[in-house]
Design a protein around this motif. Sequence first.
Motif, PDB file in Angstrom:
ATOM      1  N   TYR A  71      52.811  28.007  34.925  1.00 59.86           N
ATOM      2  CA  TYR A  71      52.300  28.196  36.350  1.00 59.86           C
ATOM      3  C   TYR A  71      53.098  29.653  36.637  1.00 59.86           C
ATOM      4  N   ASP A  72      53.082  30.989  36.536  1.00 60.78           N
ATOM      5  CA  ASP A  72      53.775  31.665  37.063  1.00 60.78           C
ATOM      6  C   ASP A  72      52.890  32.108  38.284  1.00 60.78           C
ATOM      7  N   GLU A  73      52.710  31.655  39.408  1.00 59.26           N
ATOM      8  CA  GLU A  73      52.651  32.970  41.130  1.00 59.26           C
ATOM      9  C   GLU A  73      52.473  34.147  40.627  1.00 59.26           C
ATOM     10  N   SER A  74      53.651  34.863  40.307  1.00 61.51           N
ATOM     11  CA  SER A  74      53.686  36.410  40.281  1.00 61.51           C
ATOM     12  C   SER A  74      53.208  36.750  39.406  1.00 61.51           C
ATOM     13  N   LEU A  75      52.300  35.863  38.281  1.00 60.10           N
ATOM     14  CA  LEU A  75      51.080  36.448  38.100  1.00 60.10           C
ATOM     15  C   LEU A  75      49.960  36.223  38.578  1.00 60.10           C
ATOM     16  N   VAL A  76      49.502  36.419  39.614  1.00 58.83           N
ATOM     17  CA  VAL A  76      48.527  36.025  40.381  1.00 58.83           C
ATOM     18  C   VAL A  76      48.845  37.314  41.402  1.00 58.83           C
ATOM     19  N   GLN A  77      47.799  38.184  41.493  1.00 51.77           N
ATOM     20  CA  GLN A  77      47.791  39.629  42.575  1.00 51.77           C
ATOM     21  C   GLN A  77      46.545  39.831  42.798  1.00 51.77           C
ATOM     22  N   PRO A  78      46.415  40.397  44.313  1.00 51.07           N
ATOM     23  CA  PRO A  78      45.001  41.105  44.784  1.00 51.07           C
ATOM     24  C   PRO A  78      45.021  42.749  44.070  1.00 51.07           C
ATOM     25  N   ILE A  79      43.858  42.926  44.340  1.00 46.38           N
ATOM     26  CA  ILE A  79      43.860  44.762  43.751  1.00 46.38           C
ATOM     27  C   ILE A  79      42.265  44.396  44.388  1.00 46.38           C
ATOM     28  N   PRO A  80      42.450  46.245  45.029  1.00 43.12           N
ATOM     29  CA  PRO A  80      40.868  46.615  45.304  1.00 43.12           C
ATOM     30  C   PRO A  80      39.708  46.509  44.839  1.00 43.12           C
ATOM     31  N   ARG A  81      39.317  45.610  45.165  1.00 46.38           N
ATOM     32  CA  ARG A  81      37.593  45.566  44.617  1.00 46.38           C
ATOM     33  C   ARG A  81      36.985  47.186  43.975  1.00 46.38           C
ATOM     34  N   SER A  82      37.510  47.933  44.610  1.00 44.77           N
ATOM     35  CA  SER A  82      37.119  50.097  44.544  1.00 44.77           C
ATOM     36  C   SER A  82      38.163  49.973  42.676  1.00 44.77           C
ATOM     37  N   GLN A  83      38.745  49.565  41.976  1.00 43.45           N
ATOM     38  CA  GLN A  83      39.229  49.454  40.610  1.00 43.45           C
ATOM     39  C   GLN A  83      38.438  48.941  39.968  1.00 43.45           C
ATOM     40  N   PHE A  84      37.356  47.881  40.343  1.00 41.50           N
ATOM     41  CA  PHE A  84      36.031  47.872  39.863  1.00 41.50           C
ATOM     42  C   PHE A  84      34.955  49.084  39.964  1.00 41.50           C
ATOM     43  N   GLY A  85      35.353  49.755  40.545  1.00 42.51           N
ATOM     44  CA  GLY A  85      33.929  50.544  40.101  1.00 42.51           C
ATOM     45  C   GLY A  85      32.743  49.985  40.896  1.00 42.51           C
ATOM     46  N   GLU A  86      31.655  50.233  40.138  1.00 38.83           N
ATOM     47  CA  GLU A  86      30.246  50.169  39.819  1.00 38.83           C
ATOM     48  C   GLU A  86      30.227  48.549  39.583  1.00 38.83           C
ATOM     49  N   HIS A  87      31.131  48.565  38.734  1.00 37.96           N
ATOM     50  CA  HIS A  87      31.196  46.741  38.016  1.00 37.96           C
ATOM     51  C   HIS A  87      30.839  45.566  39.242  1.00 37.96           C
ATOM     52  N   ASP A  88      29.783  44.466  38.622  1.00 37.10           N
ATOM     53  CA  ASP A  88      29.827  43.297  39.745  1.00 37.10           C
ATOM     54  C   ASP A  88      30.841  42.619  39.283  1.00 37.10           C
ATOM     55  N   VAL A  89      31.380  42.298  40.209  1.00 35.74           N
ATOM     56  CA  VAL A  89      32.887  41.069  40.181  1.00 35.74           C
ATOM     57  C   VAL A  89      32.259  39.722  40.940  1.00 35.74           C
ATOM     58  N   GLU A  90      33.042  38.878  39.709  1.00 33.98           N
ATOM     59  CA  GLU A  90      32.493  37.432  40.483  1.00 33.98           C
ATOM     60  C   GLU A  90      33.397  36.791  39.928  1.00 33.98           C
ATOM     61  N   VAL A  91      33.878  35.395  40.502  1.00 40.30           N
ATOM     62  CA  VAL A  91      34.553  34.425  40.270  1.00 40.30           C
ATOM     63  C   VAL A  91      34.812  34.454  39.075  1.00 40.30           C
ATOM     64  N   GLY A  92      36.230  33.831  38.397  1.00 36.06           N
ATOM     65  CA  GLY A  92      35.706  32.967  36.860  1.00 36.06           C
ATOM     66  C   GLY A  92      35.025  34.346  35.966  1.00 36.06           C
ATOM     67  N   MET A  93      35.079  35.457  36.055  1.00 34.79           N
ATOM     68  CA  MET A  93      35.020  36.544  35.092  1.00 34.79           C
ATOM     69  C   MET A  93      36.489  36.573  34.579  1.00 34.79           C
TER      70      MET A  93
END
Length: 159
Positions: A71-93
């Motif tokens: 498991y590589d922690e560096s592959l976990v990163q926050p990105i701004p919600r705005s990058q998803f535009g109008e798309h719904d975001v949900e944990v697990g997607m």
Amino acid sequence: MKITDKKVALIHYTLKNAGGEVLDSSEGHDPLAYLHGEGNIIAGLESALEGKSAGDKLEVSVEAAEAYGEYDESLVQPIPRSQFGEHDVEVGMQFHADTAVGPRVVTITAIDGDEVVIDANHQLAGEDLNFSVEVVEVRDASEEELDHGHVHGPGGHEH
Ligand SMILES: [Zn+2]
């Protein structure tokens, strides 16, 4: 016939994690067909199958590093919600994304306000895996299969 480089092997398998939970199984399906020595299946399993023949059953434990990687922690990163535009975001997607380590399937693991946390680790990264395997058949590969580096027909590629 024994499983050696450039043979096609058909196997039934059940995959469990270290806790004994079944993650995947070919039971009730066609056996998995793969071309030996081409990296079609994870390295630790492929090397354990070397020299086996039809009817052989084996238990194979593959450590995470030899399976889907640590498991590589560096592959976990926050990105701004705005990058998803109008798309719904949900944990697990899950979705395909270009990452620092190339194209990957990434999973949304947390949403915190305007921040969406994505994880590009393989879902089985960090897991030690246990395979129960039965070799069903070993055969020569066709010219075309050798050319493509994978198996055609039942249990393989359909094209
Ligand atoms: Zn092909």
